[in-house]
Write a protein that holds these residues in place. Structure first.
Motif, PDB file in Angstrom:
ATOM      1  N   PRO A  93       0.812  -1.219   0.000  1.00  0.00           N
ATOM      2  CA  PRO A  93       0.000   0.000   0.000  1.00  0.00           C
ATOM      3  C   PRO A  93       0.845   1.269   0.000  1.00  0.00           C
ATOM      4  CG  PRO A  93      -0.167  -1.140   2.113  1.00  0.00           C
ATOM      5  CD  PRO A  93       0.504  -2.073   1.160  1.00  0.00           C
TER       6      PRO A  93
ATOM      7  N   ARG B 266       1.513   2.994  -3.352  1.00  0.00           N
ATOM      8  CA  ARG B 266       0.413   3.658  -4.037  1.00  0.00           C
ATOM      9  C   ARG B 266       0.540   5.182  -3.946  1.00  0.00           C
ATOM     10  NH1 ARG B 266      -4.710   0.042  -1.974  1.00  0.00           N
ATOM     11  NH2 ARG B 266      -5.875   1.902  -2.602  1.00  0.00           N
TER      12      ARG B 266
ATOM     13  N   PHE C  23      -7.347   6.546   1.176  1.00  0.00           N
ATOM     14  CA  PHE C  23      -7.439   5.130   0.844  1.00  0.00           C
ATOM     15  C   PHE C  23      -8.880   4.669   0.664  1.00  0.00           C
ATOM     16  CE2 PHE C  23      -3.016   5.017   1.974  1.00  0.00           C
ATOM     17  CZ  PHE C  23      -2.509   3.939   1.271  1.00  0.00           C
TER      18      PHE C  23
ATOM     19  N   ASP D 197     -10.404   1.079   1.057  1.00  0.00           N
ATOM     20  CA  ASP D 197      -9.265   0.234   1.416  1.00  0.00           C
ATOM     21  C   ASP D 197      -8.676   0.598   2.767  1.00  0.00           C
ATOM     22  OD1 ASP D 197      -9.422  -1.291  -0.874  1.00  0.00           O
ATOM     23  OD2 ASP D 197      -8.073  -0.004  -2.018  1.00  0.00           O
ATOM     24  N   CYS D 198      -9.380   1.433   3.525  1.00  0.00           N
ATOM     25  CA  CYS D 198      -8.983   1.760   4.893  1.00  0.00           C
ATOM     26  C   CYS D 198     -10.194   1.607   5.793  1.00  0.00           C
ATOM     27  CB  CYS D 198      -8.442   3.181   4.980  1.00  0.00           C
ATOM     28  SG  CYS D 198      -7.925   3.680   6.642  1.00  0.00           S
ATOM     29  N   GLU D 199     -10.029   0.895   6.886  1.00  0.00           N
ATOM     30  CA  GLU D 199     -11.158   0.622   7.780  1.00  0.00           C
ATOM     31  C   GLU D 199     -10.697   0.651   9.225  1.00  0.00           C
ATOM     32  OE1 GLU D 199     -14.753  -2.452   7.303  1.00  0.00           O
ATOM     33  OE2 GLU D 199     -12.859  -3.435   7.775  1.00  0.00           O
TER      34      GLU D 199
ATOM     35  N   LEU E 275      -5.304  -1.270   6.565  1.00  0.00           N
ATOM     36  CA  LEU E 275      -5.225  -0.994   5.140  1.00  0.00           C
ATOM     37  C   LEU E 275      -5.410  -2.299   4.376  1.00  0.00           C
ATOM     38  CD1 LEU E 275      -2.116   1.387   5.041  1.00  0.00           C
ATOM     39  CD2 LEU E 275      -4.538   2.032   5.106  1.00  0.00           C
ATOM     40  N   TYR E 276      -6.132  -2.243   3.273  1.00  0.00           N
ATOM     41  CA  TYR E 276      -6.328  -3.412   2.411  1.00  0.00           C
ATOM     42  C   TYR E 276      -5.631  -3.140   1.078  1.00  0.00           C
ATOM     43  CZ  TYR E 276      -9.974  -4.914   5.673  1.00  0.00           C
ATOM     44  OH  TYR E 276     -10.667  -5.306   6.789  1.00  0.00           O
ATOM     45  N   HIS E 277      -4.842  -4.138   0.647  1.00  0.00           N
ATOM     46  CA  HIS E 277      -4.122  -3.962  -0.616  1.00  0.00           C
ATOM     47  C   HIS E 277      -3.770  -5.309  -1.217  1.00  0.00           C
ATOM     48  CE1 HIS E 277      -1.418  -2.175  -3.596  1.00  0.00           C
ATOM     49  NE2 HIS E 277      -0.548  -3.120  -3.282  1.00  0.00           N
TER      50      HIS E 277
ATOM     51  N   ALA F 235      -4.876  -7.955   4.195  1.00  0.00           N
ATOM     52  CA  ALA F 235      -5.322  -7.021   5.218  1.00  0.00           C
ATOM     53  C   ALA F 235      -4.123  -6.692   6.096  1.00  0.00           C
ATOM     54  CB  ALA F 235      -6.436  -7.643   6.064  1.00  0.00           C
TER      55      ALA F 235
ATOM     56  N   ARG G 176     -14.800 -10.095   3.526  1.00  0.00           N
ATOM     57  CA  ARG G 176     -14.593  -9.146   2.430  1.00  0.00           C
ATOM     58  C   ARG G 176     -13.957  -9.811   1.210  1.00  0.00           C
ATOM     59  NH1 ARG G 176     -13.225  -3.137   3.870  1.00  0.00           N
ATOM     60  NH2 ARG G 176     -12.024  -3.377   1.954  1.00  0.00           N
TER      61      ARG G 176
ATOM     62  N   VAL H 187     -10.871 -11.168   1.316  1.00  0.00           N
ATOM     63  CA  VAL H 187      -9.423 -10.945   1.394  1.00  0.00           C
ATOM     64  C   VAL H 187      -8.759 -12.235   1.863  1.00  0.00           C
ATOM     65  CG1 VAL H 187      -7.603  -9.602   2.510  1.00  0.00           C
ATOM     66  CG2 VAL H 187      -9.761  -8.498   1.877  1.00  0.00           C
TER      67      VAL H 187
END
Length: 365
Positions: A26, A29, A210, A213-215, A232-234, A238, A269, A271
């Motif tokens: 991430p 990016r 993000f 992709d951010c939680e 962060l998810y990428h 996770a 999700r 992932v």
């Protein structure tokens, strides 16, 4: 092949290259560069390798000015892993050589490349630059079960018992984007340890830039927040990146419940992998992650530093970027204030909670 500075207007090509690369993080990016600009204002000196008008590699790079000493050049500030992202070792060598040239032209204290596995890390070991390998970290990654219902059973027995204990006592986990609650818990955790605190605008920028992709997940009991983690998810992973909690979180086993819920949510999700980030070997965060069934993996290129001056090289070798050594004068309130704008604690990058928690015999680090 041509090495050139990143230019505005090239965001789409940059992100397309990152999205297609299997080793991207991430922190490669453009969103990460946007976060750094919005929250810290670091000068960006990122590089792109061009081949036949197409990107063949890239290196996120930022200049960090410090209140004490010369500025430093980092790939990338506040990131656990960044470094060159390329298709071959030759391109990585070219990017690193250009970064080193720019570091010397700018007369920085040192250049640090937070490389992971892949061409970038391997290529750097064979050049003639005065690289100093920082190998005190271990990384923790593993695939998740295919079904959320199987996550709890995949957690080792003792830690699984802590999760069940918390759930039986009424600890629940809620998902959302509540920066205020997360930041309050994080700030208190870090302040209890006497460590620098990142600004709230940084957390806000992460959530904004993000997007989906951010939680943020928060463990609470009877409506009272106990612990919170920003993830962060990428690229199918996770990555719980920042976390903190109240003094009561440990006794309530809130952290085990929080991370178990995060793994279940990641599976829901779609992932497939969980990246527990990096921790310094032998610390409480290191033990916490192993207690969750993650195997520690040493990275041969967890950090590299190069400098024109021996004193700066020693400083870079001894302290990873994101946790530079504070001079004695920084213990005063007057000196510590500006330092906190540029420092970030190791704790905020550990992917593990701050302070003591159930299932760990040492403080998080």
């Amino acid at each position: 092949m041509k090495i050139a500075p990143f230019a505005p207007g090239g965001e789409a090509a940059w992100d397309a290259f990152v999205a297609a690369h299997p080793a991207s993080q991430p922190f490669h990016r453009r969103a990460w560069a946007d976060v750094l600009a919005a929250s810290y204002g670091f000068e960006e000196l990122s590089l792109v390798a061009w081949q036949d008008r197409e990107p063949a590699g890239l290196l996120p790079l930022h200049l960090v000015r410090r209140p004490v000493g010369r500025p430093v050049l980092i790939s990338a500030p506040l990131a656990s892993v960044a470094g060159p992202l390329t298709l071959d070792a030759e391109t990585a060598d070219a990017l690193l050589a250009e970064a080193l040239r720019r570091a010397r032209d700018r007369n920085v204290g040192y250049l640090e490349i937070r490389a992971g596995d892949g061409p970038g890390g391997a290529a750097a070991s064979g050049d003639e630059a005065p690289w100093h390998v920082l190998d005190s970290y271990a990384s923790f990654r593993k695939p998740l079960p295919e079904r959320a219902d199987d996550v709890l059973g995949a957690i080792p027995r003792k830690q699984r018992a802590e999760v069940r204990k918390a759930r039986a006592a009424g600890v629940t986990v809620v998902a959302g984007r509540d920066v205020a609650t997360f930041y309050r818990l994080y700030r208190r955790s870090v302040q209890r340890l006497g460590s620098p605190v990142f600004p709230r605008r940084y957390a806000e920028a992460l959530v904004e830039r993000f997007g989906a992709d951010c939680e943020i997940l928060t463990a609470e009991k009877d409506g009272v927040p106990l612990a919170s983690v920003l993830t962060l998810y990428h690229a199918g992973w996770a990555l719980p990146y920042h976390a903190g909690g109240s003094r009561e979180a440990g006794a309530a086993s809130a952290y085990p419940a929080l991370y178990a819920a995060l793994m279940e949510r990641a599976v829901a999700r779609g992932v497939p992998g969980f990246d527990f980030g990096r921790s310094i070997k032998g610390t409480g965060a290191y033990a916490f992650k192993r207690n969750f069934g993650f195997e520690a993996r040493s990275s041969e290129a967890s950090g590299r530093a190069a400098s024109n001056s021996p004193s700066a090289s020693r400083s870079a070798k001894g302290f990873p970027i994101g946790a530079p050594k504070c001079p004695a004068s920084s213990r005063s309130k007057r000196a510590s204030a500006p330092l906190r704008r540029h420092q970030s604690s190791r704790l905020i990058q550990s992917g593990a909670p701050c302070g003591r928690v159930k299932g760990s015999s040492a403080s998080m680090s």
